[in-house]
Design a protein around this motif. Structure first.
Motif, PDB file in Angstrom:
ATOM      1  N   THR A  28      -0.762   5.580   3.468  1.00 16.23           N
ATOM      2  CA  THR A  28       0.663   6.308   3.293  1.00 16.23           C
ATOM      3  C   THR A  28       1.808   5.235   2.925  1.00 16.23           C
ATOM      4  O   THR A  28       2.672   5.637   2.295  1.00 16.23           O
ATOM      5  N   PHE A  29       1.618   3.791   3.066  1.00 15.17           N
ATOM      6  CA  PHE A  29       2.399   2.950   2.617  1.00 15.17           C
ATOM      7  C   PHE A  29       2.421   3.028   0.932  1.00 15.17           C
ATOM      8  O   PHE A  29       3.572   2.990   0.346  1.00 15.17           O
ATOM      9  N   LEU A  32       4.793   5.722  -0.701  1.00 15.70           N
ATOM     10  CA  LEU A  32       6.293   5.343  -0.641  1.00 15.70           C
ATOM     11  C   LEU A  32       6.674   5.189  -2.264  1.00 15.70           C
ATOM     12  O   LEU A  32       7.776   5.337  -2.560  1.00 15.70           O
ATOM     13  N   LEU A  35       7.100   8.151  -4.489  1.00 16.80           N
ATOM     14  CA  LEU A  35       8.035   8.925  -3.928  1.00 16.80           C
ATOM     15  C   LEU A  35       9.481   8.317  -4.614  1.00 16.80           C
ATOM     16  O   LEU A  35      10.378   8.964  -4.963  1.00 16.80           O
ATOM     17  N   VAL A  36       9.539   7.045  -4.459  1.00 20.69           N
ATOM     18  CA  VAL A  36      10.666   6.053  -5.113  1.00 20.69           C
ATOM     19  C   VAL A  36      10.663   6.693  -6.560  1.00 20.69           C
ATOM     20  O   VAL A  36      11.859   6.722  -7.260  1.00 20.69           O
ATOM     21  N   PHE A  71      10.854  10.796   2.310  1.00 23.84           N
ATOM     22  CA  PHE A  71      10.625   9.223   2.284  1.00 23.84           C
ATOM     23  C   PHE A  71      10.985   8.795   3.502  1.00 23.84           C
ATOM     24  O   PHE A  71      10.185   7.853   4.380  1.00 23.84           O
ATOM     25  N   THR A  74       8.372   9.517   6.178  1.00 22.69           N
ATOM     26  CA  THR A  74       7.239   8.800   5.831  1.00 22.69           C
ATOM     27  C   THR A  74       7.446   7.442   6.435  1.00 22.69           C
ATOM     28  O   THR A  74       6.366   6.880   7.004  1.00 22.69           O
ATOM     29  N   CYS A  75       8.499   6.535   6.221  1.00 21.80           N
ATOM     30  CA  CYS A  75       8.649   5.473   6.964  1.00 21.80           C
ATOM     31  C   CYS A  75       8.657   5.472   8.578  1.00 21.80           C
ATOM     32  O   CYS A  75       8.012   4.453   9.000  1.00 21.80           O
ATOM     33  N   TYR A 291       4.511  -5.287  -3.751  1.00 24.66           N
ATOM     34  CA  TYR A 291       4.218  -4.734  -2.563  1.00 24.66           C
ATOM     35  C   TYR A 291       2.919  -5.303  -1.990  1.00 24.66           C
ATOM     36  O   TYR A 291       3.099  -5.734  -0.792  1.00 24.66           O
TER      37      TYR A 291
END
Length: 573
Positions: A28-29, A32, A35-36, A71, A74-75, A291
């Motif tokens: 899931t991380f 992100l 998505l960005v 987003f 998800t966070c 990341y």
């Protein structure tokens, strides 16, 4: 037993759930990042066909609201799931650490006295106070390691989706970094491993400076020699080895961080020239690499803790292999009534020194102890008195021969029951600050009477079985230990040089009041002593020499010899 075994053994199901949630969190991380990228690179026209380019929400302009909702949702999901995973794994780690400590306490508690003495007090204390915390730190680091590892794997999967060639390069870089990272880590681990045995020696020296303070104060040269050779020297050795280990491990951590940044630089400035990557792909790979720095750093922080924990686990495994649980049949049944204890051809062997030196053997000993009888065991230092007494109390098991209570041989099936009929005060006794096994406050009245009788009423009080203090002189502590022994009301009493630290009045009280009182109560009493002027108070005296019973004198012979000796002194006078 390995470090991870401690973790999994506690709760395999919870560990599995933690692993699964960790994998989901890592994946899931990684979501992100796309998505960005989609939000940054998507044409405005495409977005406006679905929703307006911006909306006002709580006086805030929000661009690409659909992606924004996804987003932030998800966070939120990541926060909840990661917290759950960390909490679950931390709970398992804490439970495992606590149960590990309890299992060590239980093992020491159930190990034979001979094995505990063989391992040595200093090594036991060093492992319990030094190695167990390091094992716990290593076990506690495993959850963070697993979660960070899952996060890295999730990001690597995203990289493989963007550009498989880039993924292979990053994978090779990480593999190279981890392999080369292991070199200083292993060397540092060896430095820590070499420091651990020195801690055992240091613990013994610390005992020396505390318990030998009176002797050291009287000799400045001895005190300085002890400080230099037994404390400062060991501290310097430990400092040197642990410094080296720390520097190597810290260098390995910094090297791990640098590898991550080098990978970013190589992809940005070099690999992009050889592999066809769009601007969006390049940005995505670089974002993923940046990341990954945090979880990789977390992994590298955990590895030294786990590495040091493995060193301590090795020492713990050594302890467990040298402390076997007694093979006793646990029973609540009372031992059958007995009148005599017979030692028949009993022997005990143990090595007093290093390998190759002569062994000391007790026996064969043939001896009978009876209820309603006081037996003195006497002899010089090293004659085997204490060894014999520990065999009588079932602390040492015969290497040959057998011990009988009446006609019943002592074995694993009944040893625990017979031990419950025995109490002892050895020269190295330990005085607890409360009376174990008594919860009834009525016992306070009985204890208070004993405190008055033993001259301790002004020093010690008792409340609900707890003594107000045990900070007493050696003689007073022994009297308090005698109080506890009398309160237990056992069938066999063994005293090892109990009167050695008593003043003449309490020495007289012990030999002329308490011993006859126990005999009159039908107890069997064994006393190790050097007080020859009280020998005539014994029913028999057992003389030990070089591990054997040299002779046994009965009470009438002892008294006759005493009177003859006194007559000879008067005649000489």
């Amino acid at each position: 037993m390995k470090l991870f075994d401690v973790f999994v053994k506690e709760s395999a199901n919870k560990v599995f759930i933690g692993l699964v949630t960790g994998v989901i969190t890592g994946i899931t991380f990684s979501l992100l990042i796309p998505l960005v990228l989609i939000a940054l690179d998507a044409p405005d026209a495409e977005l406006q066909e679905v929703v307006p380019e911006t909306i006002n929400w709580l006086r805030l302009e929000v661009t690409n609201p659909v992606l924004a909702v996804v987003f932030f949702a998800t966070c939120t999901f990541i926060i909840v799931l990661k917290t759950f995973s960390q909490s679950l794994m931390a709970s398992v780690a804490l439970n495992a650490a606590s149960n590990l400590r309890l299992s060590i306490y239980r093992r020491i508690n159930s190990a034979p006295i001979a094995q505990i003495e063989s391992v040595g007090q200093s090594k036991l204390v060093s492992i319990v106070t030094g190695d167990i915390p390091r094992i716990i730190a290593g076990v506690s680091a495993i959850p963070d390691l697993i979660i960070s590892l899952m996060s890295v794997l999730g990001v690597l999967a995203f990289m493989a989706f963007i550009s498989f060639e880039t993924f292979l390069f990053i994978l090779a870089t990480i593999f190279f970094g981890l392999v080369t990272y292991q070199v200083p880590l292993i060397i540092g681990q060896r430095h820590y491993a070499r420091a651990r045995p020195i801690y055992d020696k240091l613990h013994e020296s610390i005992r020396g400076i505390i318990f030998g303070a009176k002797e050291l104060k009287l000799n400045e040269e001895k005190r300085e020699t002890f400080y230099k050779e037994d404390l400062e020297s060991l501290e310097l050795q430990i400092r040197k080895k642990e410094k080296s280990g720390f520097i190597l491990m810290q260098g390995a951590n910094n090297y791990g961080d640098l590898i991550s940044f080098l990978a970013v630089g190589v992809v940005t400035f070099i690999i992009s020239n050889y592999i066809t990557l769009s601007h969006a792909q390049l940005v995505g790979v670089v974002m993923a690499l940046i990341y990954m720095i945090s979880p990789i750093h977390s992994i590298l922080q955990c590895l030294p803790l786990i590495s040091v924990g493995n060193v301590s686990m090795g020492r713990l495994n050594w302890l467990l292999s040298n402390l076997q649980e007694e093979t006793l049949q646990s029973t609540q049944e009372k031992a059958p009534e007995w009148q005599k204890i017979h030692l028949k051809n009993v022997c005990y062997d143990y090595n007093l020194g290093a390998k190759g030196k002569d062994k000391f053997q007790l026996g064969p000993v043939n001896l009978t102890l009876s209820k309603g009888e006081v037996t003195f065991i006497v002899g010089g230092n090293g004659s085997g008195k204490s060894t014999l007494s520990k065999m009588i109390t079932q602390h040492y098991l015969p290497s040959a021969g057998a011990i009988y209570f009446d006609n019943v041989p002592v074995d694993d099936a009944n040893r625990a029951s017979y031990r419950h009929t025995i109490t002892s005060i050895y020269s190295d006794y330990y005085l607890f600050n409360r009376i174990l096994g008594y919860k009834d406050s009525e016992v306070d009245t009985i204890v208070s009477d004993y405190l008055l009788e033993l001259g301790l009423a002004e020093k010690v009080t008792v409340q609900n079985g707890h003594f107000s203090t045990i900070s007493l002189s050696d003689g007073q502590k022994r009297r308090l230990a005698l109080l506890v022994a009398l309160l237990e009301d056992r069938e066999l009493y063994v005293f090892d040089e109990w009167a050695a630290d008593q003043d003449p009045s309490f020495k007289d009280t012990f030999y002329k009041h308490y011993l006859p009182q126990l005999r009159d109560q039908g107890k069997a009493v064994v006393v190790i002593t050097h007080d020859d002027r009280y020998f005539d108070l014994a029913d028999k005296v057992v003389w030990m020499e070089s591990g054997n019973v040299s002779r046994i004198s009965m009470s009438d012979v002892i008294k006759t010899d005493k009177y003859r000796s006194e007559d000879e002194k008067l005649g000489t006078a």
